[in-house]
Motif scaffolding. Structure first.
Motif, short mmCIF file in Angstrom:
data_model
loop_
_atom_site.label_atom_id
_atom_site.label_comp_id
_atom_site.label_asym_id
_atom_site.label_seq_id
_atom_site.Cartn_x
_atom_site.Cartn_y
_atom_site.Cartn_z
N GLY A 281 0.79 -1.22 0.00
CA GLY A 281 0.00 0.00 0.00
C GLY A 281 0.82 1.26 0.00
N SER A 353 -4.16 2.63 -4.02
CA SER A 353 -3.74 1.94 -2.79
C SER A 353 -4.92 1.46 -1.95
N PHE A 356 -5.15 -2.28 -1.46
CA PHE A 356 -4.42 -2.91 -0.38
C PHE A 356 -4.95 -2.50 0.99
N VAL A 357 -5.54 -1.32 1.08
CA VAL A 357 -6.17 -0.91 2.34
C VAL A 357 -7.27 -1.89 2.71
#
Length: 418
Positions: A281, A353, A356-357
């Motif tokens: 991330g 990102s 991925f969070v």
């Protein structure tokens, strides 16, 4: 292992071709959607439709097989998959893709139910566990090989859509020409979802959370790649790294799980998954770092699914496992359907990102819940737990049932030998 390839090698080849076709489409749609100007939310509906269709197909197909037989169901559903794959570049509208993806998901569930039944029937009891493990590897290998085609093809044209259609059509030949009559689906003692949850709260909650992780990795990875500005070759390599990790790390983790408290291992694997998602991330190491974290993330996520299944089975009576398998797949499927929507919302909010969070939050939630459950009741002694058997999140409830049977038979043989 040689016995498995001798008795089921041609069948496994057909399954490999199916998975290559499925893997091409899963990545290709994300890339082509960006070319067509589809929004992230629109692609979330497209990707979620596959999991909704798969969930429905897993529940409906056994009844279809009882009515008209395995061969007719397999041929009909396979033909629909082949036709739907060609229609994607013809109808380049989000709503059309949602319908087509729903059909593909439904049909793939039915095809897997049928193929897995045949695989089990063609495999002697003493090699069933090995056969199911090889089946899981073949599924992951199919996804990895598929990325090579996407990397070398042109996502803006028609060829990459025609290729998986051809592969799926060709896969019918080895499967239909090599199979023996499949067993009739037997009814098992019904068990409610609440009963399974009471037996293993961590298993059910974990499977729901892992459904979201799997749908992000399988459905939204290519959407993440296009949002991040990656090329088609970079996206396919990124996706391949995810599945390569899942294929290579499943068995070492499974071996460890038979020798320690599974709750502790689930916690450790989930924490490593959190760490990998966090690194990805924040962009540590650039693109090479992304590939490394993708490998690690896939290597944690895929075994976690099988770990949670094995952990849940530790608290179930053998006669309840078959019915419970359907409940576990249902819970995982519900999590998978909701995953793309949440992923898309986070990506719209914080950028690429957000992919991925979402995975980080789910892995963190699983880690925290595992810690809490460890404080609620003592663990089962390691020698009293069942054997780990590799099960892919992409498989149908049939594979899970046969994996459970293989693990149970292995435990019986070990007990008789001791």
């Amino acid at each position: 292992m040689l016995i498995v390839f001798r008795t089921s090698g041609v069948l496994l080849l057909g399954i490999l071709l199916l998975m290559i076709g499925n893997g091409i489409m899963a990545t290709l749609l994300g890339v082509r959607g960006a070319i067509e100007g589809f929004s992230t939310q629109a692609m979330a509906f497209v990707m979620a439709a596959y999991f909704a269709g798969f969930l429905g197909g897993s529940r409906v197909t056994p009844e279809l097989i009882r009515r008209v037989g395995h061969v007719r169901v397999f041929a009909a559903l396979g033909s629909l998959i082949s036709a739907a794959m060609i229609l994607f570049p013809v109808f380049t509208e989000p709503y059309a893709w949602v319908v087509l993806r729903l059909v593909v998901g439904f049909c793939f569930a039915g095809v897997f139910v049928t193929a897995e039944s045949w695989l089990n029937n063609a495999t002697p009891n003493e090699t069933r566990g090995t056969a199911m493990s090889i089946y899981g590897v073949v599924m992951m290998a199919g996804f990895v090989v598929a990325q090579g085609f996407v990397a070398r093809g042109d996502a803006s044209g028609f060829v990459l859509f025609i290729l998986p259609s051809i592969l799926v059509s060709i896969s019918f030949a080895p499967i239909l020409l090599s199979v023996t009559p499949a067993p009739v689906f037997e009814s098992s003692r019904p068990i409610s979802l609440w009963e399974v949850f009471r037996a293993s709260p961590l298993g059910i909650v974990g499977l729901f959370l892992m459904g979201g992780v799997f749908s992000a990795l399988f459905g939204m990875a290519s959407v993440f790649g296009t949002t991040a500005g990656m090329t088609a070759a970079q996206i396919s390599t990124f996706v391949a790294a995810i599945y390569l990790g899942g294929m290579l790390l499943q068995f070492p983790i499974g071996w460890i799980s038979d020798r320690m408290d599974r709750r502790v291992l689930i916690l450790c694997v989930a924490c490593v998954g959190c760490f990998a998602a966090a690194l990805a991330g924040i962009g540590v190491g650039g693109y090479p770092g992304l590939l490394a974290t993708a490998f690690l993330l896939g290597g944690m996520a895929n075994p976690l699914y099988a770990l949670l299944v094995a952990y849940t089975n530790d608290y179930l009576a053998y006669e309840d496992m078959a019915s419970a398998a359907g409940r576990m797949v249902f819970v995982n499927g519900v999590g998978a359907v909701s995953g793309p929507f949440v992923t898309a919302a986070l990506m719209d909010w914080v950028g690429a990102s957000g992919f991925f969070v979402y995975i980080f939050v789910l892995m963190l939630g699983l880690s925290g819940y595992a810690v809490w459950r460890m404080s609620r009741r003592p663990s089962i002694a390691t020698e009293e737990t069942g054997s780990f058997t590799a099960v892919s999140p992409a498989a149908s409830p049939v594979a899970m049932v046969y994996a459970q049977e293989a693990a149970y038979e292995a435990d019986e043989e070990a007990a008789a030998a001791s």
